[in-house]
Enzyme design. Sequence first.
Site, PDB file in Angstrom:
ATOM      1  CB  SER A 217       3.393   1.504   4.876  1.00  0.00           C
ATOM      2  OG  SER A 217       4.752   1.588   5.240  1.00  0.00           O
TER       3      SER A 217
ATOM      4  CB  CYS B 192      11.185  -9.033   5.111  1.00  0.00           C
ATOM      5  SG  CYS B 192      12.927  -9.147   5.460  1.00  0.00           S
TER       6      CYS B 192
HETATM    7  C1  LIG Z   1       7.200   4.390  -3.349  1.00  0.00           C
HETATM    8  C2  LIG Z   1       6.512   3.362  -2.503  1.00  0.00           C
HETATM    9  C3  LIG Z   1       7.039   3.058  -1.245  1.00  0.00           C
HETATM   10  C4  LIG Z   1       6.418   2.088  -0.445  1.00  0.00           C
HETATM   11  N1  LIG Z   1       6.946   1.801   0.783  1.00  0.00           N
HETATM   12  C5  LIG Z   1       6.354   0.861   1.570  1.00  0.00           C
HETATM   13  C6  LIG Z   1       6.871   0.603   2.872  1.00  0.00           C
HETATM   14  O1  LIG Z   1       7.836   1.229   3.352  1.00  0.00           O
HETATM   15  N2  LIG Z   1       6.245  -0.377   3.595  1.00  0.00           N
HETATM   16  C7  LIG Z   1       5.146  -1.065   3.132  1.00  0.00           C
HETATM   17  O2  LIG Z   1       4.624  -1.930   3.859  1.00  0.00           O
HETATM   18  N3  LIG Z   1       4.609  -0.784   1.914  1.00  0.00           N
HETATM   19  C8  LIG Z   1       5.197   0.148   1.129  1.00  0.00           C
HETATM   20  N4  LIG Z   1       4.648   0.444  -0.102  1.00  0.00           N
HETATM   21  C9  LIG Z   1       3.412  -0.248  -0.559  1.00  0.00           C
HETATM   22  C10 LIG Z   1       2.171   0.632  -0.353  1.00  0.00           C
HETATM   23  O3  LIG Z   1       1.948   0.921   1.015  1.00  0.00           O
HETATM   24  C11 LIG Z   1       0.899  -0.063  -0.932  1.00  0.00           C
HETATM   25  O4  LIG Z   1       0.724  -1.309  -0.283  1.00  0.00           O
HETATM   26  C12 LIG Z   1       0.988  -0.313  -2.440  1.00  0.00           C
HETATM   27  O5  LIG Z   1       1.696   0.718  -3.097  1.00  0.00           O
HETATM   28  C13 LIG Z   1      -0.399  -0.466  -3.102  1.00  0.00           C
HETATM   29  O6  LIG Z   1      -1.163   0.706  -3.006  1.00  0.00           O
HETATM   30  P1  LIG Z   1      -1.213   1.859  -4.177  1.00  0.00           P
HETATM   31  O7  LIG Z   1      -1.429   1.123  -5.476  1.00  0.00           O
HETATM   32  O8  LIG Z   1      -2.341   2.766  -3.807  1.00  0.00           O
HETATM   33  O9  LIG Z   1       0.118   2.529  -4.146  1.00  0.00           O
HETATM   34  C14 LIG Z   1       5.249   1.410  -0.920  1.00  0.00           C
HETATM   35  C15 LIG Z   1       4.723   1.748  -2.170  1.00  0.00           C
HETATM   36  C16 LIG Z   1       5.338   2.710  -2.961  1.00  0.00           C
HETATM   37  C17 LIG Z   1       4.735   3.051  -4.300  1.00  0.00           C
END
Ligand SMILES: Cc1cc2nc3c(=O)[nH]c(=O)nc-3n(C[C@H](O)[C@H](O)[C@H](O)COP(=O)(O)O)c2cc1C
Length: 302
Positions: free
Chosen positions: A17, A130
């Site tokens: 997400s 949250c």
């Molecule tokens: C820029 C950014 C925005 C994110 N926005 C959300 C979000 O809106 N909702 C959510 O549940 N997780 C959000 N995440 C978390 C990611 O979905 C994911 O759980 C986390 O980044 C770990 O995966 P990765 O290491 O492959 O990025 C966000 C992560 C990043 C880097």
Amino acid sequence: MIEFCGIPLAHRVINGSGTFDAIAARRAFGDAIYEHFPFAAFVSKTVTLEPRQGNPPPRLWELAGGMINSIGLPNKGLHGYLAEDLPKLAELPVPLIVNVMGSSREDVARLVAAFSERDEVAAIELNVSCPNVKTGLVMGANPQELAALLDVVRPFSEKPLIVKLTPNCASPADVAAAAEQHGADAVSLINTLRGMAMDPDRPGRLWLGGGTGGVSGPAVRAIALAQVREVRERVELPIVGMGGVQSGRHADDLRQAGADLVAVGTESFRDPLAARRIADEMSRFTEGFPANGTRGVGVASH
Ligand SMILES: Cc1cc2nc3c(=O)[nH]c(=O)nc-3n(C[C@H](O)[C@H](O)[C@H](O)COP(=O)(O)O)c2cc1C
């Protein structure tokens, strides 16, 4: 094809997400992006009841092993999302999973109820990172708090509910067990880990406008792997594993640790089509392997 919570998917790789803007990608790359969409399902960024501006800049800090973001969940709110984003996302060639967050159980229930009525939505992911304004506890950091949330929310939806666990708590496995006992259909993990950066030019000041932020990318991969395994040992629910995945090898490591699907997040900022490559690479590892045999997930056909 595989199946996840009754939803047929072409492969095991989806997005994390908030890490891929499908509407902006279509604007930038045209319809071609939909013809070879990188993900088997699309997870929206977090939607809240009211619109949010997000945090003040700067919102990103680059790390040797990924990044810290303090984006702060900017979004148009439920009504803006339903009016403007949902019709566009409904045109995606893959199932849509909407990620929601509220600051009380009732707020989350209103979001879940609203999306449960929409045929365009295949499943709902609960971002429980949250605080509940009424109890002061982060909803996903405490098993009792999460159980109470699901008891309120579950009756409002017949769609699959995926609980996105936070790694910023004593035991994600205890929270996952509460999710299973209180009606969740799946869990996803890991969300970002709380982190911080100092401003290099202003001694004593924090870099990020939001103060602290969430660490993601390769730096969190080993933590994701350990937490997915810990959760798999406690629950039979389908698991979406994520955290630092950059290759099919990384994705398959998470599968071996117990994930049924794998999500790609930070890597999509480096290469928006990375998930397609990762899915191809992963299929080479998984060919001939049965699915984990967990509830709600199975190999429908090859
Ligand atoms: C820029 C950014 C925005 C994110 N926005 C959300 C979000 O809106 N909702 C959510 O549940 N997780 C959000 N995440 C978390 C990611 O979905 C994911 O759980 C986390 O980044 C770990 O995966 P990765 O290491 O492959 O990025 C966000 C992560 C990043 C880097």
